[in-house]
Design a protein around this motif. Sequence first.
Motif, PDB file in Angstrom:
ATOM      1  N   LEU A   1     145.793 -33.091 -38.731  1.00 43.74           N
ATOM      2  CA  LEU A   1     145.340 -34.322 -38.084  1.00 43.74           C
ATOM      3  C   LEU A   1     143.989 -34.110 -37.379  1.00 43.74           C
ATOM      4  N   GLY A   2     143.008 -34.961 -37.729  1.00 45.38           N
ATOM      5  CA  GLY A   2     141.663 -34.822 -37.157  1.00 45.38           C
ATOM      6  C   GLY A   2     141.530 -35.591 -35.857  1.00 45.38           C
ATOM      7  N   VAL A   3     141.959 -34.991 -34.760  1.00 53.04           N
ATOM      8  CA  VAL A   3     141.943 -35.691 -33.463  1.00 53.04           C
ATOM      9  C   VAL A   3     140.556 -35.578 -32.819  1.00 53.04           C
ATOM     10  N   GLN A   4     139.985 -34.409 -32.817  1.00 52.75           N
ATOM     11  CA  GLN A   4     138.607 -34.065 -32.367  1.00 52.75           C
ATOM     12  C   GLN A   4     138.411 -34.024 -30.854  1.00 52.75           C
TER      13      GLN A   4
ATOM     14  N   SER B   1     148.986 -29.264 -38.281  1.00 53.29           N
ATOM     15  CA  SER B   1     147.794 -28.687 -37.689  1.00 53.29           C
ATOM     16  C   SER B   1     146.986 -29.802 -37.032  1.00 53.29           C
ATOM     17  N   MET B   2     146.179 -29.424 -36.040  1.00 52.61           N
ATOM     18  CA  MET B   2     145.308 -30.428 -35.408  1.00 52.61           C
ATOM     19  C   MET B   2     143.891 -29.856 -35.328  1.00 52.61           C
ATOM     20  N   ASP B   3     142.884 -30.708 -35.592  1.00 55.77           N
ATOM     21  CA  ASP B   3     141.476 -30.308 -35.452  1.00 55.77           C
ATOM     22  C   ASP B   3     140.918 -30.873 -34.148  1.00 55.77           C
ATOM     23  N   LEU B   4     140.203 -30.032 -33.414  1.00 53.42           N
ATOM     24  CA  LEU B   4     139.429 -30.504 -32.266  1.00 53.42           C
ATOM     25  C   LEU B   4     138.022 -29.935 -32.388  1.00 53.42           C
TER      26      LEU B   4
END
Length: 370
Positions: free
Chosen positions: A128-131, A165-168
């Motif tokens: 997930l592209g949370v950023q 997974s998460m992207d920040l």
Amino acid sequence: MIRNKGIKGTTPFGIYIHWPYCISKCPYCDFYSQVRKDINQENIIDDYIKELNFYHQLTSTETVSSIFFGGGTPSLISPLLIEKIINHIIKTWHTQKNIEISLEANPNTDKKNLFKDLKRAGINRLSLGVQALNEQDLRFLGRTHSLTDALKSIDTVLQTFENHSMDLIYARPEQKLSTWEKELEQAANFGFKHLSLYQLTIEEGTTFAKKQIQTLDEQTARQLFNFTNNYLKKQNYKHYEVSNYAQPQYESKHNLLYWQGNNYIGIGPSAHGRIKTQTHIYATTYRCNLEELTPEERAEELLITGLRLKQGITYDNFEKKCGIKLEQVINPTQKQELERLKFIRSTSNKIYLTRKGLPVMNTILQELIR
Ligand SMILES: C[S@@+](CC[C@H](N)C(=O)[O-])C[C@H]1O[C@@H](n2cnc3c(N)ncnc32)[C@H](O)[C@@H]1O
Ligand code: SF4
């Protein structure tokens, strides 16, 4: 029609599917992507299936260990079409029993039941592209989702998938260590199995570059990086690649395959692949283009990708993947000097970047390559 699955292989082999469409263009992003509504998804997927069939002729002895839907924004593809591609791959190649099938999703695409439908389609790892985890920075990064959207999507992903997974993006301009500490703590508390944490880079041609947005100063960026590594270690995340952290056994199989130099094919515009056969090494690009690489060209790529891994490069694997020895591509005097300065370390069977070397990887590579 391809139905011969060939001989079963044992080394990892991956398939990357690139979806180049997005709802809007983020000001920092230089990935190939277009903002278009008038596309015919069915036709595009049919073209992708033709490309898959072409590459199968070269890779029929491989066993697929991972499929990765990346973008752009692949969570905009209809789950039925995702299922069509996955089923086609399973019918055409041998696949590993515990195959990893990942998809990158943006929180703003989280329509009713989307994640459940993706799971039903065969996706078993959601990234997930949370950023950012605050409204102000989400707006600065030009994201079209709000913090509320992000939190809702996080909740649904964690409930729907076992592997996530998460992207920040951090080290944002002016970001303070104290605010990143809180944000990282919140990120770790969600319990994602994997975190991709990228320091903001300003890429040529992007809106941020045109606006002359400056990155965080080097010293603070290093502080944030060191804090991230120390904090996540205590939270049981292994720092296994410059920007990637995983709970035990949850490293991204697909990304590891790139960094370790295994074969993969890429489908869709701007996707690429690397295939080493008994006699040749090929780079593959859009619409079934094959270009031959020399062992030296592949060796240089493997040095760049392999050093991203904390475990570094093993000499044996390196030679197996490109056909020449590591010593042939690195400058021995520079290697000695970088070891003396404690940026790299080497043993009888491997070479790797130290904690001091990892954040300045690009400079080190420039020095190290012959
Ligand atoms: C293919 S991109 C985007 C995936 C997805 N469309 C999204 O926006 O979440 C993969 C990741 O690269 C990272 N990224 C892209 N451009 C970046 C930049 N200039 N600096 C740091 N990270 C970046 C973001 O974290 C992003 O999630
Ligand atoms: S960051 Fe993601 S959503 Fe934004 S333009 Fe790039 S690929 Fe598209």
